[in-house]
Write a protein that holds these residues in place. Structure first.
Motif, mmCIF file in Angstrom:
data_model
loop_
_atom_site.group_PDB
_atom_site.id
_atom_site.type_symbol
_atom_site.label_atom_id
_atom_site.label_comp_id
_atom_site.label_asym_id
_atom_site.label_seq_id
_atom_site.Cartn_x
_atom_site.Cartn_y
_atom_site.Cartn_z
ATOM 1 N N VAL A 41 -36.215 -0.223 0.937
ATOM 2 C CA VAL A 41 -36.441 0.719 -0.145
ATOM 3 C C VAL A 41 -35.519 1.922 0.035
ATOM 4 N N THR A 42 -35.272 2.624 -1.057
ATOM 5 C CA THR A 42 -34.373 3.771 -1.016
ATOM 6 C C THR A 42 -35.085 4.979 -0.434
ATOM 7 N N GLY A 43 -34.410 5.699 0.447
ATOM 8 C CA GLY A 43 -34.920 6.983 0.908
ATOM 9 C C GLY A 43 -35.765 6.950 2.156
ATOM 10 N N THR A 44 -36.016 5.778 2.731
ATOM 11 C CA THR A 44 -36.813 5.733 3.957
ATOM 12 C C THR A 44 -36.330 4.594 4.842
ATOM 13 N N LYS A 45 -36.543 4.725 6.149
ATOM 14 C CA LYS A 45 -36.105 3.711 7.108
ATOM 15 C C LYS A 45 -37.134 2.597 7.161
ATOM 16 N N THR A 46 -36.682 1.357 7.059
ATOM 17 C CA THR A 46 -37.578 0.215 7.157
ATOM 18 C C THR A 46 -38.252 0.210 8.524
ATOM 19 N N SER A 47 -39.524 -0.159 8.560
ATOM 20 C CA SER A 47 -40.341 0.043 9.758
ATOM 21 C C SER A 47 -39.930 -0.820 10.935
ATOM 22 N N PHE A 48 -39.189 -1.915 10.713
ATOM 23 C CA PHE A 48 -38.897 -2.763 11.868
ATOM 24 C C PHE A 48 -37.804 -2.205 12.775
ATOM 25 N N PHE A 49 -37.196 -1.082 12.416
ATOM 26 C CA PHE A 49 -36.317 -0.379 13.353
ATOM 27 C C PHE A 49 -37.215 0.493 14.221
ATOM 28 N N HIS A 74 -27.578 -1.029 14.111
ATOM 29 C CA HIS A 74 -28.778 -1.783 13.755
ATOM 30 C C HIS A 74 -28.791 -1.968 12.247
ATOM 31 N N TRP A 75 -29.186 -3.153 11.792
ATOM 32 C CA TRP A 75 -29.149 -3.397 10.350
ATOM 33 C C TRP A 75 -30.267 -4.324 9.904
ATOM 34 N N PHE A 76 -30.511 -4.272 8.584
ATOM 35 C CA PHE A 76 -31.501 -5.118 7.928
ATOM 36 C C PHE A 76 -30.921 -6.520 7.853
ATOM 37 N N GLY A 77 -31.543 -7.469 8.538
ATOM 38 C CA GLY A 77 -30.964 -8.800 8.686
ATOM 39 C C GLY A 77 -31.190 -9.707 7.494
ATOM 40 N N LYS A 78 -30.456 -10.786 7.465
ATOM 41 C CA LYS A 78 -30.516 -11.708 6.330
ATOM 42 C C LYS A 78 -31.825 -12.482 6.267
ATOM 43 N N TYR A 79 -32.561 -12.569 7.383
ATOM 44 C CA TYR A 79 -33.855 -13.258 7.368
ATOM 45 C C TYR A 79 -35.026 -12.292 7.260
ATOM 46 N N TYR A 133 -27.710 1.393 10.451
ATOM 47 C CA TYR A 133 -27.835 2.647 11.199
ATOM 48 C C TYR A 133 -26.950 2.607 12.432
ATOM 49 N N ILE A 134 -26.426 3.781 12.783
ATOM 50 C CA ILE A 134 -25.764 3.976 14.064
ATOM 51 C C ILE A 134 -26.655 4.894 14.892
ATOM 52 N N ILE A 135 -26.654 4.707 16.199
ATOM 53 C CA ILE A 135 -27.456 5.549 17.077
ATOM 54 C C ILE A 135 -26.559 6.644 17.631
ATOM 55 N N GLU A 136 -26.897 7.909 17.346
ATOM 56 C CA GLU A 136 -26.148 9.061 17.848
ATOM 57 C C GLU A 136 -27.124 10.125 18.317
ATOM 58 N N ASN A 137 -26.920 10.603 19.528
ATOM 59 C CA ASN A 137 -27.784 11.630 20.123
ATOM 60 C C ASN A 137 -29.249 11.206 20.114
ATOM 61 N N GLY A 138 -29.475 9.917 20.346
ATOM 62 C CA GLY A 138 -30.830 9.406 20.423
ATOM 63 C C GLY A 138 -31.550 9.318 19.102
ATOM 64 N N LYS A 139 -30.800 9.316 17.984
ATOM 65 C CA LYS A 139 -31.410 9.269 16.660
ATOM 66 C C LYS A 139 -30.721 8.216 15.796
ATOM 67 N N TYR A 140 -31.491 7.692 14.831
ATOM 68 C CA TYR A 140 -30.909 6.819 13.825
ATOM 69 C C TYR A 140 -30.143 7.673 12.804
ATOM 70 N N VAL A 141 -28.923 7.248 12.472
ATOM 71 C CA VAL A 141 -28.139 7.907 11.433
ATOM 72 C C VAL A 141 -27.762 6.852 10.397
ATOM 73 N N THR A 146 -38.927 2.294 17.965
ATOM 74 C CA THR A 146 -38.697 3.511 18.739
ATOM 75 C C THR A 146 -37.547 3.306 19.702
ATOM 76 N N LEU A 147 -36.646 4.277 19.758
ATOM 77 C CA LEU A 147 -35.466 4.187 20.616
ATOM 78 C C LEU A 147 -35.808 4.561 22.059
ATOM 79 N N ASP A 148 -35.145 3.860 22.985
ATOM 80 C CA ASP A 148 -35.132 4.210 24.412
ATOM 81 C C ASP A 148 -36.484 4.109 25.095
#
Length: 402
Positions: A73-81, A275-280, A359-367, A83-85
């Motif tokens: 969906v537009t404007g929010t990160k899909t939940s399957f990404f 990290h990306w939204f996969g085809k499956y 998303y790319i991971i920079e400074n411990g955050k999703y961008v 917690t980092l680290d």
């Protein structure tokens, strides 16, 4: 009311989500109510599509009601990404939805009025995920991804090969949770011995949820969880690789999924995590290592203003007065990536170029980013590795405007 081709127990938005109902010949149409995630998503009237002997046949496709309810969906990160680290298990309700339909027959009365029956028929409940279909995967079959139709079943990833990861790497694996309640990590030392850790997923084996499990070196070494057996090692230094699977624990562990091997590699400053939204319909992760060039572009509309004059004193205005300005200014950051990857990873990486969410991971955050100018060979029988070139484009930076 029965299913036709789809949905099966688990279906995809790639296909029609269709139901078939065979009714008496007097039924001229049906009122269809569609329930997504347990709530009414919409209603419509379905016309008769054919006959079978003396009966009326209704084939009804409810696929269009699902798109607005299932990620991305537009404007929010899909939940399957996740917690980092650190270790995490996330329940991904936004990428899997229950769906069922309720039909009510409509007939024409002797007075010529359309009459809707008060009796309703409910279809069975199915579950839908948002797979992104492209390429030549004609053998794509969602029954490969859940228990008990597949044993072992597959994770929702196109990379079923060994993974590589250093201590900074985050990796997420998504899977359909039916029939499983535990994860096994088997850690292999550099001397060839192994130790098993079994993690309690703290869930019911009877559910149809979709989960994402963090399995990267940054996620597990030194982390805590609810364990059935063993624990996560504090450091990766003694280990060369580890294997991950999910299954059921009832005093002992039974593997129900495929097994993914993660090879531990030395840390490298020339790498980025994407990290990306996969085809499956699951999370995908990859560490790219190679030439990484940072670029920045500034663009704006230029406006020339006529030279002002000092009316009272007659001479021209000051030379430093603003007579040319920028408006609608845009500053954009980019990265150019050029690297070599193994043959078996080429098609997997190419799936990122089509993804709606990266998303790319920079400074411990999703961008949030997009991939552009991407080019890769998906195979070359004369090359040891495959060369990949692509560009990462960041959102525009806010700038001061005149």
């Amino acid at each position: 009311m029965s299913y036709t081709i789809n949905p099966d127990t688990l279906s995809s938005l790639l296909y029609p989500v269709s139901y078939r109902s065979i009714e008496p010949s007097a039924v001229v149409q049906q009122q269809i109510d569609v329930y997504v995630g347990g709530s009414l998503a919409g209603s419509f009237l379905a016309a008769q599509t054919g006959t079978s002997g003396s009966s009326a046949v209704f084939d009804t496709n409810v696929q269009s009601f699902l798109y607005s309810d299932v990620a991305p969906v537009t404007g929010t990160k899909t939940s399957f990404f996740g917690t980092l680290d650190t270790y995490s298990l996330t329940t991904n309700t936004d990428v899997i939805k229950s769906v069922y339909a309720v039909s009510k027959n409509q007939t024409v009365s002797s007075a010529g009025f359309l009459v809707t029956s008060t009796a309703s028929q409910n279809s069975s409940t199915a579950y839908v995920i948002p797979s992104q279909f492209y390429g030549d995967d004609n053998d794509f079959n969602l029954s490969d991804f859940y228990q008990p139709s597949a044993n072992p079943f597959r994770f929702l990833t196109t990379n079923n090969q060994d993974r590589r990861c250093n201590d900074d790497g985050n990796i997420f694996l998504s899977f359909v949770g039916r029939g499983v309640n535990a994860t096994q990590f088997e850690f292999w030392t550099k001397s060839g011995t192994s130790a098993v850790t079994i993690v309690d997923l703290v869930n019911s084996t009877a559910n149809n949820d979709l989960y994402s499990l963090s399995i990267g070196a940054a996620n597990i070494f030194g982390s805590t969880a609810v364990f059935h057996a063993g624990n996560f090692p504090l450091s990766s230094s003694a280990y060369s690789f580890y294997e991950v699977s999910v299954g059921v624990y009832t005093g002992s562990y039974t593997r129900l999924s495929e097994k993914i091997q993660v090879n531990i590699e030395p840390n490298c400053s020339d790498n980025i995590d994407l990290h990306w939204f996969g085809k499956y319909g699951g999370a995908e992760s990859y560490q790219f290592r190679g030439l990484i060039v940072d670029l920045q572009t500034a663009n704006a509309d230029i406006i020339n203003i006529s030279q002002p004059w000092n009316v009272a004193a007659s001479p021209r205005a000051n030379s430093f007065d603003k007579t040319i300005i920028k408006t609608n200014q845009r500053v954009n950051k980019r990265k150019q990536v050029k690297c070599n990857i193994p043959h078996e990873d080429a098609v997997y990486v190419a799936s990122m170029f089509y993804s709606p969410e990266v998303y790319i991971i920079e400074n411990g955050k999703y961008v949030n980013i997009t991939i552009s100018n991407a080019e890769t060979l998906t195979d070359n029988n004369r090359a040891i590795d495959i060369e990949v070139n692509f560009e990462i484009t960041y959102p525009n930076k806010p700038t001061a405007q005149l």
